[in-house]
Design a protein around this motif. Structure first.
Motif, PDB file in Angstrom:
ATOM      1  N   GLU A 403       0.859  -1.237  -0.160  1.00  0.00           N
ATOM      2  CA  GLU A 403      -0.332   0.089   0.002  1.00  0.00           C
ATOM      3  C   GLU A 403       0.792   1.395  -0.320  1.00  0.00           C
ATOM      4  OE1 GLU A 403      -2.946   1.901  -0.277  1.00  0.00           O
ATOM      5  OE2 GLU A 403      -3.389  -0.286  -0.763  1.00  0.00           O
ATOM      6  N   GLY A 404       2.172   1.446   0.387  1.00  0.00           N
ATOM      7  CA  GLY A 404       2.900   2.647   0.651  1.00  0.00           C
ATOM      8  C   GLY A 404       3.507   2.720  -0.507  1.00  0.00           C
ATOM      9  N   TRP A 405       3.552   1.499  -1.347  1.00  0.00           N
ATOM     10  CA  TRP A 405       4.133   1.736  -2.592  1.00  0.00           C
ATOM     11  C   TRP A 405       3.515   2.412  -3.510  1.00  0.00           C
ATOM     12  CZ3 TRP A 405       2.746  -1.488  -6.787  1.00  0.00           C
ATOM     13  CH2 TRP A 405       2.703  -1.013  -8.233  1.00  0.00           C
ATOM     14  N   ARG A 406       1.955   1.784  -3.770  1.00  0.00           N
ATOM     15  CA  ARG A 406       1.265   2.283  -4.534  1.00  0.00           C
ATOM     16  C   ARG A 406       0.535   3.523  -4.274  1.00  0.00           C
ATOM     17  NH1 ARG A 406      -4.259  -1.538  -4.471  1.00  0.00           N
ATOM     18  NH2 ARG A 406      -5.028  -1.250  -2.374  1.00  0.00           N
ATOM     19  N   SER A 407       0.040   4.090  -2.861  1.00  0.00           N
ATOM     20  CA  SER A 407       0.051   5.605  -2.721  1.00  0.00           C
ATOM     21  C   SER A 407       0.542   6.507  -2.753  1.00  0.00           C
ATOM     22  CB  SER A 407      -0.295   5.432  -0.866  1.00  0.00           C
ATOM     23  OG  SER A 407      -1.512   3.879  -0.389  1.00  0.00           O
ATOM     24  N   ALA A 408       2.179   6.018  -2.647  1.00  0.00           N
ATOM     25  CA  ALA A 408       3.411   7.412  -3.600  1.00  0.00           C
ATOM     26  C   ALA A 408       3.694   7.474  -4.868  1.00  0.00           C
ATOM     27  CB  ALA A 408       4.483   6.633  -2.794  1.00  0.00           C
ATOM     28  N   ARG A 409       3.012   5.778  -5.396  1.00  0.00           N
ATOM     29  CA  ARG A 409       2.762   6.291  -6.851  1.00  0.00           C
ATOM     30  C   ARG A 409       1.721   6.877  -7.399  1.00  0.00           C
ATOM     31  NH1 ARG A 409       4.395   2.164 -10.322  1.00  0.00           N
ATOM     32  NH2 ARG A 409       2.304   1.613 -10.852  1.00  0.00           N
ATOM     33  N   GLY A 410       0.770   6.892  -6.384  1.00  0.00           N
ATOM     34  CA  GLY A 410      -1.130   7.363  -6.829  1.00  0.00           C
ATOM     35  C   GLY A 410      -0.356   9.201  -6.364  1.00  0.00           C
ATOM     36  N   GLU A 411      -0.103   9.824  -5.316  1.00  0.00           N
ATOM     37  CA  GLU A 411       0.351  10.851  -5.145  1.00  0.00           C
ATOM     38  C   GLU A 411       1.265  11.120  -5.683  1.00  0.00           C
ATOM     39  OE1 GLU A 411       2.668  13.369  -1.986  1.00  0.00           O
ATOM     40  OE2 GLU A 411       1.981  11.638  -1.264  1.00  0.00           O
ATOM     41  N   LEU A 412       1.853  10.668  -7.595  1.00  0.00           N
ATOM     42  CA  LEU A 412       2.642  11.355  -7.820  1.00  0.00           C
ATOM     43  C   LEU A 412       2.576  11.265  -9.484  1.00  0.00           C
ATOM     44  CD1 LEU A 412       6.282   9.291  -7.984  1.00  0.00           C
ATOM     45  CD2 LEU A 412       5.662  11.611  -7.772  1.00  0.00           C
ATOM     46  N   ALA A 413       1.088  10.294  -9.654  1.00  0.00           N
ATOM     47  CA  ALA A 413       0.027  10.818 -10.581  1.00  0.00           C
ATOM     48  C   ALA A 413      -0.503  11.689 -10.727  1.00  0.00           C
ATOM     49  CB  ALA A 413      -0.824   8.842 -10.689  1.00  0.00           C
ATOM     50  N   GLY A 414      -1.513  12.051  -8.774  1.00  0.00           N
ATOM     51  CA  GLY A 414      -2.009  12.772  -8.957  1.00  0.00           C
ATOM     52  C   GLY A 414      -1.286  14.498  -9.096  1.00  0.00           C
ATOM     53  N   ARG A 415      -0.042  14.291  -9.413  1.00  0.00           N
ATOM     54  CA  ARG A 415       0.325  15.777  -9.059  1.00  0.00           C
ATOM     55  C   ARG A 415       0.888  15.949 -10.952  1.00  0.00           C
ATOM     56  NH1 ARG A 415       4.176  17.230  -5.054  1.00  0.00           N
ATOM     57  NH2 ARG A 415       4.233  16.055  -3.483  1.00  0.00           N
TER      58      ARG A 415
END
Length: 417
Positions: A403-415
């Motif tokens: 979850e930490g991995w995909r949450s960080a990726r999701g944050e980047l995608a949102g940016r």
């Protein structure tokens, strides 16, 4: 705010992926037996003696390796998930489509209980492997979903309790824990298929447990209910250290629900009729539950197992799974805080996230596998390993890092959106 720059978020994603894969490398290949998996001892790394297999352990290991495949891990992640899925279908699965709780390596049933909690993990195992593209997993997912609907889903739309091999309930009991993991599995099934039916199931369970029933206990999550979903405050009152159904409130489950509500917020449309509350209901409730876990349960060396409604500690044992769930919850909620423009909450959650990560060394054994729990300081903080056949303690840290991995990726995608 050093943890909020794009490069720091990328580094977080890489770090969590590395933690996930290193957790799996500890397991692989030693955890693989000729059929199914064998648990490893956290101190020695040796396989546990005996050949019995617990349904939950099998499913958790399948989900772990499938998560590794989803994170673009080595090819053996997918093959290890397939290995376990074959054992799940060939050994745990009975002629009626239900799954035996404990079996021998050759598939001989030891405990034929049809566990609601266990079947929630069966659904999760099929969902994760379907998402990872394992052959036959989508069919298993659909079959298990239909089985749960037919055999476990009660008139309220929630899961009833454990049954015998003829599907007769063993007790007039309802539990939030089995339903919480059903919510987890339904979300994973939605991720694998895009089928809104699964997301609707997850929403209903979450709204019923984390909102409606919790409203009767000042927002805290009680564990045990009657067959009519009335709070049963006397349940197991004389068994405070019960491994799965203790009395009291569990901070670990508050953190775990906080993570799942963050996932529902991720996949929900705030303008749709499915949204809960005034626009940010899933997210706001997730923050409430996370804060409750920290306020009542955090003790600097882990979370206490259970507490009373006023926060007074019932059982001070620190289970590793609760710390892992707080890691996953803080990561998922931080991602949602960024998505909602809540910079203050995002930074607060990141601080907690770093604080939790530092404490993981307190639970990881010399072999790299997590112990089940630490006893409180007045019992010398002794570490306790899982008893065989066990239910796979590394599922929780693996899930947290995933979850930490995909949450960080999701944050980047949102940016970048």
């Amino acid at each position: 705010m050093h943890d909020a720059t794009p490069e720091s978020v990328r580094r977080r994603a890489r770090t969590h992926r590395a933690r996930l894969l290193s957790t799996l490398r500890v397991q692989y290949p030693d955890v693989l037996a000729e059929r199914g998996y064998r648990l490893l001892h956290p101190e020695t790394g040796d396989r546990y003696t005996g050949v019995q297999r617990h349904l939950v352990a099998t499913c958790r290991s399948v989900a772990n390796f499938a998560a590794g495949a989803l994170a673009d891990g080595p090819d053996w992640c997918g093959s290890a998930a397939e290995h376990g899925l074959a054992f799940l279908r060939e050994a745990h699965r009975g002629d009626d489509g239900g799954y035996h709780l404990v079996v021998e390596e050759d598939g001989t049933p030891v405990d034929r209980t049809r566990s609601a909690y266990g079947h929630a993990f069966v659904l999760l195992a099929y969902a994760r492997t379907a998402d990872a593209g394992v052959d036959g997993a989508r069919d298993g997912l659909a079959e298990t979903h239909a089985l749960i609907d037919e055999r476990f889903r009660d008139g309220s739309g929630l899961l009833r309790s454990d049954c015998d091999e003829d599907w007769v309930e063993l007790a007039a009991y309802r539990g939030q824990n089995a339903n919480m993991h059903a919510c987890e599995a339904y979300v994973a099934a939605y991720e694998a298929t895009g089928d809104e039916t699964y997301l609707e199931r997850a929403r209903h369970v979450a709204e019923s447990i984390a909102f409606d029933l919790a409203a009767e206990t000042n927002g805290l999550l009680w564990e045990h209910y009657t067959a009519d979903w009335e709070h049963d405050f006397a349940y197991n009152a004389d068994r405070p250290r019960h491994q799965f159904r203790p009395p009291g409130y569990q901070p670990g489950h508050h953190a775990e629900w906080a993570k799942f509500l963050a996932l529902l917020d991720r996949y929900d449309d705030p303008d749709a009729s499915t949204a809960i509350g005034p626009g940010d209901g899933w997210y706001a409730r997730g923050l409430d539950l996370f804060d409750a876990a920290v306020e009542h349960g955090w003790s600097e060396n882990g979370f206490v197992y259970t507490h009373e409604a006023d926060g007074s500690v019932l059982v001070p044992d620190r289970y590793g799974w609760a710390l892992a769930e707080a890691i996953g919850a803080s990561a998922a909620l931080a991602e949602r805080a960024v998505a909602r423009g809540d910079a203050e909450a995002a930074e607060r959650l990141r601080r907690w996230h770093r604080r939790f990560i530092v404490r993981t060394d307190l639970f990881r054994g010399p072999a790299g596998v997590w112990y089940e729990k630490r006893l409180p300081p007045d019992a010398n903080g002794d570490l306790v390993a899982a008893e065989p056949p066990g239910v796979e303690p590394d599922y929780h840290p693996a899930s947290a890092y995933f979850e930490g991995w995909r949450s960080a990726r999701g944050e980047l995608a949102g940016r970048d959106a």
